[in-house]
Design an enzyme around this catalytic site. Structure first.
Site, PDB file in Angstrom:
ATOM      1  N   SER A 118      -6.568  13.122  29.878  1.00 50.49           N
ATOM      2  CA  SER A 118      -6.809  11.677  29.921  1.00 50.49           C
ATOM      3  C   SER A 118      -8.208  11.383  30.468  1.00 50.49           C
ATOM      4  O   SER A 118      -8.708  10.266  30.322  1.00 50.49           O
ATOM      5  CB  SER A 118      -5.713  10.979  30.736  1.00 50.49           C
ATOM      6  OG  SER A 118      -5.357  11.729  31.882  1.00 50.49           O
TER       7      SER A 118
ATOM      8  N   ASP B 207     -10.309  26.465  29.337  1.00 45.40           N
ATOM      9  CA  ASP B 207     -11.603  25.980  29.821  1.00 45.40           C
ATOM     10  C   ASP B 207     -12.709  26.994  29.515  1.00 45.40           C
ATOM     11  O   ASP B 207     -12.449  28.190  29.418  1.00 45.40           O
ATOM     12  CB  ASP B 207     -11.502  25.735  31.336  1.00 45.40           C
ATOM     13  CG  ASP B 207     -12.625  24.846  31.840  1.00 45.40           C
ATOM     14  OD1 ASP B 207     -13.337  24.234  31.018  1.00 45.40           O
ATOM     15  OD2 ASP B 207     -12.797  24.768  33.069  1.00 45.40           O
TER      16      ASP B 207
ATOM     17  N   ASN C  57     -10.904  13.343  29.554  1.00 45.08           N
ATOM     18  CA  ASN C  57     -11.904  13.878  28.615  1.00 45.08           C
ATOM     19  C   ASN C  57     -12.624  12.784  27.824  1.00 45.08           C
ATOM     20  O   ASN C  57     -13.664  13.038  27.218  1.00 45.08           O
ATOM     21  CB  ASN C  57     -11.283  14.902  27.647  1.00 45.08           C
ATOM     22  CG  ASN C  57     -11.059  16.271  28.276  1.00 45.08           C
ATOM     23  OD1 ASN C  57     -10.169  17.013  27.876  1.00 45.08           O
ATOM     24  ND2 ASN C  57     -11.860  16.634  29.273  1.00 45.08           N
TER      25      ASN C  57
ATOM     26  N   ARG D  91     -16.413  12.270  28.256  1.00 47.69           N
ATOM     27  CA  ARG D  91     -17.444  13.131  27.639  1.00 47.69           C
ATOM     28  C   ARG D  91     -18.288  12.332  26.658  1.00 47.69           C
ATOM     29  O   ARG D  91     -17.874  11.253  26.218  1.00 47.69           O
ATOM     30  CB  ARG D  91     -16.762  14.284  26.904  1.00 47.69           C
ATOM     31  CG  ARG D  91     -16.071  15.195  27.867  1.00 47.69           C
ATOM     32  CD  ARG D  91     -15.531  16.428  27.212  1.00 47.69           C
ATOM     33  NE  ARG D  91     -15.050  17.290  28.278  1.00 47.69           N
ATOM     34  CZ  ARG D  91     -15.027  18.596  28.242  1.00 47.69           C
ATOM     35  NH1 ARG D  91     -15.439  19.240  27.171  1.00 47.69           N
ATOM     36  NH2 ARG D  91     -14.590  19.299  29.265  1.00 47.69           N
TER      37      ARG D  91
HETATM   38  C1  FPP Z   1     -12.465  22.860  27.710  1.00 48.97           C
HETATM   39  O1  FPP Z   1     -13.709  23.534  27.630  1.00 48.97           O
HETATM   40  C2  FPP Z   1     -11.887  22.666  26.394  1.00 48.97           C
HETATM   41  C3  FPP Z   1     -11.525  21.448  25.848  1.00 48.97           C
HETATM   42  C4  FPP Z   1     -11.660  20.167  26.561  1.00 48.97           C
HETATM   43  C5  FPP Z   1     -10.988  21.345  24.495  1.00 48.97           C
HETATM   44  C6  FPP Z   1     -10.044  22.429  24.078  1.00 48.97           C
HETATM   45  C7  FPP Z   1      -9.878  22.389  22.597  1.00 48.97           C
HETATM   46  C8  FPP Z   1      -9.750  23.484  21.796  1.00 48.97           C
HETATM   47  C9  FPP Z   1      -9.685  24.872  22.311  1.00 48.97           C
HETATM   48  C10 FPP Z   1      -9.658  23.347  20.314  1.00 48.97           C
HETATM   49  C11 FPP Z   1      -8.575  22.489  19.772  1.00 48.97           C
HETATM   50  C12 FPP Z   1      -7.225  22.849  20.254  1.00 48.97           C
HETATM   51  C13 FPP Z   1      -6.093  22.734  19.515  1.00 48.97           C
HETATM   52  C14 FPP Z   1      -4.772  23.013  20.177  1.00 48.97           C
HETATM   53  C15 FPP Z   1      -6.101  22.352  18.101  1.00 48.97           C
HETATM   54  P1  FPP Z   1     -15.005  22.802  28.182  1.00 48.97           P
HETATM   55  O2  FPP Z   1     -15.639  22.053  27.066  1.00 48.97           O
HETATM   56  O3  FPP Z   1     -14.633  21.965  29.367  1.00 48.97           O
HETATM   57  O4  FPP Z   1     -15.897  24.005  28.623  1.00 48.97           O
HETATM   58  P2  FPP Z   1     -16.992  23.990  29.792  1.00 48.97           P
HETATM   59  O5  FPP Z   1     -16.236  23.858  31.088  1.00 48.97           O
HETATM   60  O6  FPP Z   1     -17.641  25.337  29.651  1.00 48.97           O
HETATM   61  O7  FPP Z   1     -17.919  22.856  29.535  1.00 48.97           O
END
Ligand code: FPP
Length: 246
Positions: free
Chosen positions: A71, A25, A73, A76
Site C-alpha cells: 500500500s 526485495d 509502493n 514510487r
Molecule cells: C521490490 O524490489 C519489488 C517490488 C516492489 C515489486 C515486486 C514485483 C515483481 C517481482 C514482479 C511482479 C510479480 C508478480 C507476482 C507478477 P525493489 O524495487 O524495492 O528493490 P530495491 O530495494 O533494490 O529498490
C-alpha cells in the site's frame, strides 16, 4: 485448510512449511548494479517468481504468498508504478495457463479498488480459471498492507454490530475470519530477500509466531538453491510457540 490461531492453540508443524510468505526485495538494486534501469529488475524478478512457485509446489508447500505491491509502493515514481501494473497484467495473462497446468490456485489479496478496471477483470478471470486447483494456493498481495487488513476486518465487525443491533463477538477466531487471509494457515516461514530486515507492513497479524528468514540475495537471483537454503534454515529451528524448550 482454514485459519487457526497460533496464539490460541499450538499448530502441528512438519518439516515443510504449510505457508511461506515472501517480500521480494532488491529488484531495483539488482538492475542498478548491472547499469540497467530499475524496472529491468522487476522483469527479471518474474523469473524468480516462476522458479519459486514451482519449487514450493514441488516440495509440497500448501500456500505461497508473494508481496508484489504494498500500500506504500504508490509513493514510487509514477513511471515505475505504471510499469509494475503493466508487468502484473502481462504476467497474469501469460502465466495463468501454466498455473492451471501445475494445479495451482491463484488468489489476489489487497485493496484492489485502486487498480484499473481492466486489471481487476484480468485478476477475476485468473482467479476463476484456477479456483478448482488444490495442489497449492499462490496468493499475490497487491496494494496490500497489514494495517489495511486489520482495519478492514474491524470495519466488517462494526458493520455486523450495526446490522445485528448487538455487539459482534470479538475474539481471535472471529476477528481472523474477517482478515483477507482467512482461508490460509498462518505462515510458518517468512522470507525477505535484498538485505533489509523489516516486515514493512506485510502480514502484521499473521506473523505472530512465524519463523523469519532474511537473505542478502536480491530477488532476481533467488533461485531454487536459495529457496532450499531458506527451507534448511527453517528445518533447523525449534518452534516452541511460547512453550519451554523440548
Ligand atoms: C521490490 O524490489 C519489488 C517490488 C516492489 C515489486 C515486486 C514485483 C515483481 C517481482 C514482479 C511482479 C510479480 C508478480 C507476482 C507478477 P525493489 O524495487 O524495492 O528493490 P530495491 O530495494 O533494490 O529498490
Amino acid at each position: 485448510m482454514s485459519y487457526t490461531s497460533s496464539t490460541v492453540c499450538v499448530p502441528e508443524v512438519g518439516a515443510v512449511p504449510r505457508h511461506i510468505a515472501i517480500i521480494m526485495d532488491g529488484n531495483g538494486r539488482w538492475a542498478t548494479q548491472r547499469k540497467l534501469p530499475r524496472v529491468a529488475g522487476h522483469t527479471k524478478g518474474v523469473e524468480a517468481v516462476r522458479t519459486t512457485v514451482e519449487g514450493c509446489a514441488r516440495r509440497g508447500v500448501g500456500y505461497l504468498t508473494l508481496f508484489a505491491f504494498s500500500s506504500e509502493n504508490w509513493r514510487r515514481p509514477r513511471d515505475e508504478v505504471s510499469f509494475l501494473m503493466r508487468l502484473f497484467a502481462s504476467t497474469l495473462e501469460r502465466e495463468t495457463t501454466r498455473l492451471e497446468k501445475n494445479g495451482i490456485r491463484l488468489r489476489v489479496v489487497g485493496d484492489l479498488s485502486m487498480f484499473d478496471a481492466s486489471l481487476r477483470t484480468l485478476i477475476q478471470r485468473a482467479e476463476a480459471k484456477t479456483a478448482h486447483n488444490l495442489r497449492m494456493t499462490l496468493t499475490v498481495a497487491a496494494n496490500y498492507g497489514g494495517r489495511w487488513d486489520i482495519l478492514q476486518a474491524a470495519r466488517q465487525l462494526v458493520e455486523q454490530t450495526a446490522a445485528d443491533g448487538r455487539p459482534a463477538l470479538v475474539d481471535e477466531a472471529s476477528f481472523a475470519q474477517h482478515l483477507a487471509f482467512a482461508y490460509a494457515p498462518e505462515p510458518d516461514l517468512f522470507i525477505r530477500t535484498g538485505g533489509e530486515r523489516r516486515i514493512s507492513n506485510f502480514l502484521l497479524w499473521h506473523l505472530a509466531y512465524t519463523e523469519l528468514y532474511f537473505t542478502d540475495t536480491f530477488w532476481p537471483d533467488f533461485d531454487d538453491a536459495a529457496l532450499e537454503a531458506a527451507l534448511a534454515s527453517y528445518r533447523a529451528r525449534e518452534r516452541r510457540f511460547g512453550r519451554a524448550t523440548a
